[in-house]
Write a protein that holds these residues in place. Structure first.
Motif, PDB file in Angstrom:
ATOM      1  N   ILE A 174     -23.396  57.172  -9.191  1.00 25.45           N
ATOM      2  CA  ILE A 174     -23.330  57.427 -10.630  1.00 25.45           C
ATOM      3  C   ILE A 174     -24.433  58.388 -11.037  1.00 25.45           C
ATOM      4  CG2 ILE A 174     -23.435  56.383 -12.919  1.00 25.45           C
ATOM      5  CD1 ILE A 174     -22.351  53.793 -11.661  1.00 25.45           C
ATOM      6  N   ASP A 175     -25.636  58.185 -10.498  1.00 24.52           N
ATOM      7  CA  ASP A 175     -26.762  59.078 -10.816  1.00 24.52           C
ATOM      8  C   ASP A 175     -26.451  60.514 -10.427  1.00 24.52           C
ATOM      9  OD1 ASP A 175     -28.308  57.063 -11.890  1.00 24.52           O
ATOM     10  OD2 ASP A 175     -29.376  56.641 -10.014  1.00 24.52           O
ATOM     11  N   LYS A 176     -25.769  60.702  -9.295  1.00 24.89           N
ATOM     12  CA  LYS A 176     -25.418  62.052  -8.862  1.00 24.89           C
ATOM     13  C   LYS A 176     -24.466  62.699  -9.868  1.00 24.89           C
ATOM     14  CE  LYS A 176     -23.469  64.729  -5.041  1.00 24.89           C
ATOM     15  NZ  LYS A 176     -22.894  64.673  -3.657  1.00 24.89           N
ATOM     16  N   GLY A 177     -23.507  61.908 -10.375  1.00 22.40           N
ATOM     17  CA  GLY A 177     -22.588  62.430 -11.379  1.00 22.40           C
ATOM     18  C   GLY A 177     -23.314  62.804 -12.659  1.00 22.40           C
ATOM     19  N   ILE A 178     -24.240  61.953 -13.092  1.00 19.34           N
ATOM     20  CA  ILE A 178     -25.035  62.243 -14.291  1.00 19.34           C
ATOM     21  C   ILE A 178     -25.843  63.519 -14.091  1.00 19.34           C
ATOM     22  CG2 ILE A 178     -27.004  61.433 -15.662  1.00 19.34           C
ATOM     23  CD1 ILE A 178     -25.930  58.576 -15.230  1.00 19.34           C
ATOM     24  N   GLU A 179     -26.458  63.654 -12.926  1.00 19.26           N
ATOM     25  CA  GLU A 179     -27.270  64.842 -12.634  1.00 19.26           C
ATOM     26  C   GLU A 179     -26.418  66.103 -12.666  1.00 19.26           C
ATOM     27  OE1 GLU A 179     -29.777  66.770  -8.886  1.00 19.26           O
ATOM     28  OE2 GLU A 179     -29.200  64.659  -8.853  1.00 19.26           O
ATOM     29  N   ARG A 180     -25.208  66.027 -12.152  1.00 18.34           N
ATOM     30  CA  ARG A 180     -24.341  67.204 -12.137  1.00 18.34           C
ATOM     31  C   ARG A 180     -23.970  67.641 -13.561  1.00 18.34           C
ATOM     32  NH1 ARG A 180     -20.005  66.088  -7.164  1.00 18.34           N
ATOM     33  NH2 ARG A 180     -21.051  67.478  -5.658  1.00 18.34           N
ATOM     34  N   ILE A 181     -23.688  66.677 -14.418  1.00 17.01           N
ATOM     35  CA  ILE A 181     -23.313  67.031 -15.787  1.00 17.01           C
ATOM     36  C   ILE A 181     -24.523  67.549 -16.554  1.00 17.01           C
ATOM     37  CG2 ILE A 181     -22.348  66.176 -17.948  1.00 17.01           C
ATOM     38  CD1 ILE A 181     -20.766  64.125 -16.302  1.00 17.01           C
ATOM     39  N   ALA A 186     -27.679  72.202 -18.752  1.00 17.14           N
ATOM     40  CA  ALA A 186     -28.861  73.062 -18.615  1.00 17.14           C
ATOM     41  C   ALA A 186     -28.470  74.502 -18.311  1.00 17.14           C
ATOM     42  CB  ALA A 186     -29.781  72.518 -17.528  1.00 17.14           C
ATOM     43  N   ASP A 187     -27.408  74.695 -17.533  1.00 18.68           N
ATOM     44  CA  ASP A 187     -26.959  76.048 -17.199  1.00 18.68           C
ATOM     45  C   ASP A 187     -26.596  76.844 -18.444  1.00 18.68           C
ATOM     46  OD1 ASP A 187     -27.305  75.682 -14.487  1.00 18.68           O
ATOM     47  OD2 ASP A 187     -25.212  75.178 -14.085  1.00 18.68           O
ATOM     48  N   TYR A 188     -26.158  76.141 -19.492  1.00 20.62           N
ATOM     49  CA  TYR A 188     -25.748  76.813 -20.726  1.00 20.62           C
ATOM     50  C   TYR A 188     -26.735  76.573 -21.875  1.00 20.62           C
ATOM     51  CZ  TYR A 188     -21.346  77.698 -18.348  1.00 20.62           C
ATOM     52  OH  TYR A 188     -20.391  78.125 -17.452  1.00 20.62           O
ATOM     53  N   GLY A 189     -27.887  75.972 -21.564  1.00 23.33           N
ATOM     54  CA  GLY A 189     -28.875  75.712 -22.591  1.00 23.33           C
ATOM     55  C   GLY A 189     -28.387  74.772 -23.681  1.00 23.33           C
ATOM     56  N   ARG A 190     -27.594  73.776 -23.288  1.00 21.21           N
ATOM     57  CA  ARG A 190     -26.980  72.872 -24.266  1.00 21.21           C
ATOM     58  C   ARG A 190     -27.460  71.430 -24.078  1.00 21.21           C
ATOM     59  NH1 ARG A 190     -20.787  73.640 -23.344  1.00 21.21           N
ATOM     60  NH2 ARG A 190     -20.782  71.846 -24.742  1.00 21.21           N
ATOM     61  N   GLN A 191     -28.666  71.243 -23.604  1.00 21.62           N
ATOM     62  CA  GLN A 191     -29.151  69.890 -23.353  1.00 21.62           C
ATOM     63  C   GLN A 191     -29.121  69.021 -24.606  1.00 21.62           C
ATOM     64  OE1 GLN A 191     -30.557  72.747 -22.403  1.00 21.62           O
ATOM     65  NE2 GLN A 191     -31.843  72.540 -20.557  1.00 21.62           N
ATOM     66  N   GLU A 192     -29.337  69.644 -25.764  1.00 20.84           N
ATOM     67  CA  GLU A 192     -29.371  68.861 -26.999  1.00 20.84           C
ATOM     68  C   GLU A 192     -27.990  68.316 -27.376  1.00 20.84           C
ATOM     69  OE1 GLU A 192     -28.136  72.954 -28.076  1.00 20.84           O
ATOM     70  OE2 GLU A 192     -29.688  72.066 -26.777  1.00 20.84           O
ATOM     71  N   GLN A 193     -26.935  68.790 -26.725  1.00 17.87           N
ATOM     72  CA  GLN A 193     -25.577  68.327 -27.010  1.00 17.87           C
ATOM     73  C   GLN A 193     -25.117  67.244 -26.032  1.00 17.87           C
ATOM     74  OE1 GLN A 193     -22.849  71.636 -27.378  1.00 17.87           O
ATOM     75  NE2 GLN A 193     -24.365  72.901 -28.414  1.00 17.87           N
TER      76      GLN A 193
END
Length: 267
Positions: A174-181, A186-193
């Motif tokens: 599950i942690d790996k899935g969370i990390e991937r998302i 982060a790739d799109y600078g959308r962490q706040e979303q």
């Protein structure tokens, strides 16, 4: 030999509220999976491309382009990187949709190891196109599905582990899935979303429940069952038309058309 599929479908009704699937033994003696559709049935091989075809001697278009990319890089160590043209991406997208239909079928059949195999394959495809596609729009056409595929892979790996009591291994999946998302955001600078991404919210909630209970808990369907991406686009299109947002509706219609029936190569 009759071409009428009525005999095949008789007694096997389509369920609009669920995924209607079964396994059969083909005339060649191999096991196959069938997905019931409203007006028919989709039959898929268990291994290789779901349609059973090969591409120029390779198992898939994806395998062919990976081989070409490796040959190109070996021959041009200091040259321009390997690039996928739009017609290449169209073929890869059509192929990826085949694998999507199959891993949804595997999930419904609780064939978790096969679902994990196909979701990991589509994840590698997404990242390959993101790295090598020439046009940004082609990259985005694939990359938009990264959170969904990451979530489904985490579910297919973690579910049998948690059911068997291997909680630490299940939580790690599950942690790996969370990390991937989170990496996608982060790739799109959308962490706040992050709170707006249903796939991420589901995995975090599931992880918390498993960690707190220490039991063999499984995700509940009512918590989050992801819709078919095509159905999501159709629903958004219907909303846009009803609200008379015609420009948005036109864009959604084009996106739906590309996903359901990517254009053939031009050359």
């Amino acid at each position: 030999m009759s071409l009428d599929i009525g005999t095949i479908l008789r007694g096997w009704d389509f369920d609009p509220d669920g995924v209607t699937v079964r396994t059969i033994q083909g005339d060649d003696g191999r096991e196959k999976v069938q997905l019931r559709l409203d007006l028919g049935v989709m039959q898929m091989e268990l291994d290789g491309r779901p349609d059973g075809e090969r591409v120029e001697g390779y198992p898939s278009w994806f395998d062919l382009h990976m081989a070409r990319q490796q040959e190109h890089d070996a021959a041009n160590p200091d040259g321009a990187p390997y690039q996928l043209q739009s017609e290449d991406c169209a073929l890869l997208l059509r192929e990826g949709v085949q694998y999507y239909h199959r891993y949804v079928t595997f999930w419904a059949l609780e064939r978790y190891e096969l679902c994990a195999r196909d979701t990991e394959r589509n994840m590698r495809l997404i990242l390959f196109v993101r790295e090598h596609a020439r046009l940004e729009r082609d990259k985005l056409q694939f990359d938009q599905w990264r959170p969904y595929v990451a979530m489904m892979h985490a579910r297919s790996v973690a579910t049998p582990l948690i059911a068997s009591g291997a909680l630490d291994a299940g939580l790690a999946s599950i942690d790996k899935g969370i990390e991937r998302i989170e990496r996608f955001l982060a790739d799109y600078g959308r962490q706040e979303q992050a709170d707006q991404v249903n796939e991420l919210s589901f995995l975090k909630r599931w992880r918390r429940e498993v960690a707190e209970s220490g039991k063999r808990t499984l995700p509940r369907p009512e918590d989050y069952e992801p819709d078919d991406p095509v159905d999501q686009l159709r629903a958004r299109l219907a909303d846009a038309v009803a609200a008379e947002r015609y420009e948005e509706a036109a864009n959604l219609r084009d996106e739906l058309s590309r996903l359901e029936n990517p254009p053939p190569p031009t050359g």
